[in-house]
Design a protein around this motif. Structure first.
Motif, short mmCIF file in Angstrom:
data_model
loop_
_atom_site.label_atom_id
_atom_site.label_comp_id
_atom_site.label_asym_id
_atom_site.label_seq_id
_atom_site.Cartn_x
_atom_site.Cartn_y
_atom_site.Cartn_z
N HIS A 1 0.96 -1.07 0.07
CA HIS A 1 -0.09 0.09 -0.13
C HIS A 1 0.92 1.17 0.00
CE1 HIS A 1 -3.16 2.86 1.11
NE2 HIS A 1 -2.54 3.26 1.87
N THR A 2 1.96 1.22 0.73
CA THR A 2 2.61 2.43 0.88
C THR A 2 3.87 2.68 -0.12
OG1 THR A 2 4.26 1.33 2.59
CG2 THR A 2 2.13 2.51 3.54
N GLY A 3 4.20 1.38 -0.55
CA GLY A 3 5.28 1.52 -1.55
C GLY A 3 6.74 1.63 -0.75
N ARG A 4 6.47 1.31 0.72
CA ARG A 4 7.80 1.67 1.44
C ARG A 4 8.31 0.05 2.08
NH1 ARG A 4 5.26 6.36 5.38
NH2 ARG A 4 4.78 8.06 3.87
N SER A 5 9.51 0.26 2.45
CA SER A 5 9.69 -1.20 3.12
C SER A 5 10.19 -1.40 4.72
CB SER A 5 11.03 -1.44 2.27
OG SER A 5 12.20 -0.65 2.43
N ALA A 6 10.64 -0.18 5.44
CA ALA A 6 10.77 -0.39 6.83
C ALA A 6 9.71 -0.69 7.69
CB ALA A 6 11.49 0.89 7.06
N VAL A 7 9.93 -1.51 8.42
CA VAL A 7 8.89 -1.75 9.55
C VAL A 7 9.48 -1.70 10.94
CG1 VAL A 7 7.41 -3.81 10.09
CG2 VAL A 7 7.82 -3.29 7.92
N VAL A 8 8.82 -1.00 11.60
CA VAL A 8 9.04 -0.79 13.19
C VAL A 8 8.39 -1.67 13.99
CG1 VAL A 8 9.03 1.09 15.18
CG2 VAL A 8 9.50 1.79 12.77
N ALA A 9 9.16 -2.30 14.79
CA ALA A 9 8.54 -3.15 16.16
C ALA A 9 9.23 -2.79 17.24
CB ALA A 9 8.90 -4.64 15.72
N MET B 1 10.01 -13.87 13.06
CA MET B 1 11.15 -13.96 14.18
C MET B 1 12.08 -12.71 13.98
SD MET B 1 12.55 -17.70 13.87
CE MET B 1 12.82 -17.61 12.21
N ALA B 2 11.87 -12.00 12.89
CA ALA B 2 12.97 -10.71 12.84
C ALA B 2 12.09 -9.62 13.59
CB ALA B 2 12.90 -10.20 11.40
N LEU B 3 10.77 -9.75 13.57
CA LEU B 3 9.89 -8.80 14.57
C LEU B 3 9.96 -9.21 15.77
CD1 LEU B 3 6.97 -8.62 12.15
CD2 LEU B 3 8.32 -6.80 12.42
N THR B 4 10.10 -10.34 16.18
CA THR B 4 9.97 -10.75 17.69
C THR B 4 11.34 -10.35 18.23
OG1 THR B 4 8.61 -12.38 17.38
CG2 THR B 4 10.26 -12.80 18.97
N ALA B 5 11.27 -9.91 19.63
CA ALA B 5 12.51 -9.32 20.29
C ALA B 5 13.24 -10.46 21.07
CB ALA B 5 12.22 -8.33 21.09
N LYS B 6 12.69 -11.58 21.43
CA LYS B 6 13.48 -12.46 22.46
C LYS B 6 14.12 -13.55 21.38
CE LYS B 6 12.46 -15.46 26.60
NZ LYS B 6 11.15 -15.93 27.09
N ASN B 7 15.43 -13.67 21.82
CA ASN B 7 16.08 -14.39 21.36
C ASN B 7 15.89 -15.99 21.70
OD1 ASN B 7 18.45 -15.42 19.58
ND2 ASN B 7 19.44 -15.89 21.61
N MET B 8 16.19 -16.42 22.68
CA MET B 8 15.90 -17.67 23.22
C MET B 8 14.42 -17.92 23.75
SD MET B 8 17.53 -20.50 23.17
CE MET B 8 17.87 -22.20 23.88
N PRO B 9 13.73 -18.93 23.36
CA PRO B 9 13.97 -19.97 22.40
C PRO B 9 13.73 -19.65 20.86
CG PRO B 9 12.06 -20.48 23.15
CD PRO B 9 12.51 -19.30 24.10
N PHE C 1 17.67 -13.26 9.39
CA PHE C 1 16.35 -12.83 9.48
C PHE C 1 16.08 -11.90 8.35
CE2 PHE C 1 17.39 -14.01 13.90
CZ PHE C 1 16.64 -15.30 13.76
N ALA C 2 14.86 -11.61 8.17
CA ALA C 2 14.52 -10.70 7.09
C ALA C 2 14.69 -9.40 7.45
CB ALA C 2 12.56 -10.56 7.06
N GLY C 3 15.02 -8.46 6.53
CA GLY C 3 15.66 -7.20 6.55
C GLY C 3 14.61 -6.06 6.78
N GLU C 4 15.31 -4.83 7.01
CA GLU C 4 14.42 -3.46 7.05
C GLU C 4 13.30 -3.45 8.37
OE1 GLU C 4 14.09 -0.28 5.07
OE2 GLU C 4 16.31 -1.22 5.33
N ILE C 5 13.95 -4.51 9.23
CA ILE C 5 13.19 -4.34 10.60
C ILE C 5 14.10 -3.56 11.69
CG2 ILE C 5 12.13 -5.62 12.42
CD1 ILE C 5 10.90 -6.19 9.76
N TYR C 6 13.23 -2.35 12.22
CA TYR C 6 13.82 -1.56 13.22
C TYR C 6 13.09 -1.61 14.54
CZ TYR C 6 15.75 0.23 9.00
OH TYR C 6 16.49 0.42 7.51
N ARG C 7 13.87 -1.77 15.55
CA ARG C 7 13.36 -1.93 16.96
C ARG C 7 13.32 -0.75 17.81
NH1 ARG C 7 11.55 -6.48 18.08
NH2 ARG C 7 13.25 -7.35 16.64
#
Length: 457
Positions: free
Chosen positions: A147-155, A168-176, A184-190
């Motif tokens: 819809h936006t033609g943009r790529s960055a996603v903020v979590a 998983m890229a959006l999820t913050a917890k490593n283990m497990p 993981f997928a790119g263009e994810i910003y935390r």
């Protein structure tokens, strides 16, 4: 062979322990499990269930356990709820699959109509159905990017959004969840989550500062014009049932609207009456652009959805969304039965009543046990966070010990939190108040036992 008891609300609603937990039959089945099921699939409590309904689970040894987990907020209407099981049986007798993308059926349309009606906002909406929460999140991101033609996603820190590569890229917890599974997928910003207990300088500072901090970081590190979507759980689930301070969600949604960013509310764990409203976003009148749903949507059958503004949802070309099993007819029948039950039995009101019972008792428990640093939540989605007394140092060991004591005495509870130090409570919304109170008594005893053990060390 002895006939097994039928599940559903007719199952006797009382705790009854006839063996140790787990009992001999469950232990035998666990041994079989170990030779057949992949080790990576974990189990919280190795009791094998033969029937369930209302607020109880009946195991293979005949033990009746109080359920404070609802299969992780899935069986909010109770296991084998009559409206769910009857609709499932009727649909399964008609047909079990055609694939909606090949030859459609009315049930899919009815579920979408219900989601469009029930999710926040009076604007024109569209919905699409999928199989799991992770799949719903993945498709919401696809839609926002298209819809936006943009790529960055903020979590956000402490977020949980699923186990697929993107989620998983959006999820913050490593283990497990993430350990060893990258890249993981790119263009994810935390961004930092508005976490009142753990915000530097405390809850008041969190209320005053968190939104400005997030907006500033998005501006400087990502750029508003590059952001397709901001995704957030209105109450974080696996991250610890974190409730942001009042005004944070509304301010974040307003920020997104002013910059053409799609605001996605992940209501997978918090939705469908769990927090005392149909959706947790409604507590502050927040209207998301897209809402992801799953878990409580279908009374235990696999179904998920993305619902949102018509112009956003319809921006995707025909064929761009779908999946072989998405919106399976039997699962749709279950969802219609679950929604019927929630509406006719006012389960949102019931969730508020559960919160009115649980929260005061948990606060009283916290006053007696300094290891409880925080009591939080809304409706029937509540939790306690455990730390070393007088500090914010997470105490995962104490949390596990309390959970184990509850399990031993016939109360199913779950843990969560980035640091593994949160006890979360998700009872079925149809649980009887006597079972609810008894479960809280067991929790009281578990803390008392742990407190005595700690005092003797």
């Amino acid at each position: 062979m002895t006939a097994l008891p039928a599940g559903g609300p007719g199952l006797p609603q009382h705790r009854n322990l006839v063996t140790e937990i787990p009992g001999p039959v469950s232990r035998e089945l666990s041994a079989r499990r170990g030779t057949a099921v992949a080790r990576g699939v974990s189990t919280t409590l190795p009791v094998f269930i033969t029937a369930a309904g209302g607020g109880v689970l009946l195991d293979a040894d005949g033990n009746s356990l109080i359920d404070f987990g609802s299969g992780i907020a899935v069986t909010s209407v109770g296991n084998a709820a009559p409206a769910v099981s009857s609709r499932v049986a009727s649909q399964a007798a008609q047909f079990t699959h055609t694939c909606f993308m090949v030859t459609p059926y009315e049930g899919y349309v009815e579920v979408c109509e219900s989601l469009n009606r029930l999710t926040p906002g009076s604007h024109e909406k569209r919905s699409a159905l999928f199989n799991s929460g992770a799949e719903a999140v993945e498709n919401a991101v696809k839609i926002a990017r298209h819809h936006t033609g943009r790529s960055a996603v903020v979590a956000f820190d402490h977020a949980y959004h699923g186990r697929t590569n993107l989620t998983m890229a959006l999820t913050a917890k490593n283990m497990p969840y993430k350990q060893g599974f990258g890249p993981f997928a790119g263009e994810i910003y935390r961004m930092p989550m508005a976490y009142p207990l753990r915000w530097p300088d405390g809850p008041d500072a969190c209320r005053a500062e968190a939104l400005d901090v997030v907006k500033s970081l998005i501006h400087t590190q990502v750029g508003e014009s590059n952001v397709a979507a901001v995704i957030i759980e209105p109450i974080q689930g696996e991250g610890g049932f974190i409730v942001p301070p009042e005004g944070f969600l509304a301010g974040l949604a307003s920020f997104c609207a002013s910059h053409g960013i799609v605001f996605i509310a992940d209501e997978i764990q918090s939705g469908f009456c769990r927090t005392g409203y149909w959706f947790a976003s409604e507590h502050e009148g927040v209207v998301p652009d897209l809402v992801t749903t799953a878990k409580g949507i279908a009374g235990g059958l696999p179904l998920a959805g993305v619902t949102g503004r018509a112009e956003i949802m319809d921006s995707v070309h025909p064929g761009g969304l779908g999946g072989t099993y998405g919106g399976n007819p039997v699962a749709c029948a279950a969802a219609l039965g679950a929604i019927e039950t929630m509406e006719t039995e006012d389960l949102a009101g019931r969730a508020r009543r559960i919160g009115d019972i649980m929260l005061p008792r948990l606060r009283k428990l916290a006053s007696a046990h300094p290891m409880i640093a925080d009591v939080r939540g809304r409706g029937a989605m509540v939790a306690v966070e455990l730390t070393r007394p007088g500090t914010l140092e997470p105490d995962a060991a104490a949390t596990a010990a309390v959970a184990a004591a509850c399990h031993k005495n016939g109360l199913v509870v779950l843990t969560c939190g980035t640091f593994g130090n949160v006890l979360r409570f998700l009872p079925p919304l149809v649980i009887g108040e006597n079972l609810l109170e008894e479960g809280l008594d067991i929790l009281d005893d578990a803390f008392a036992t742990l407190g005595l053990r700690v005092s003797r060390l």
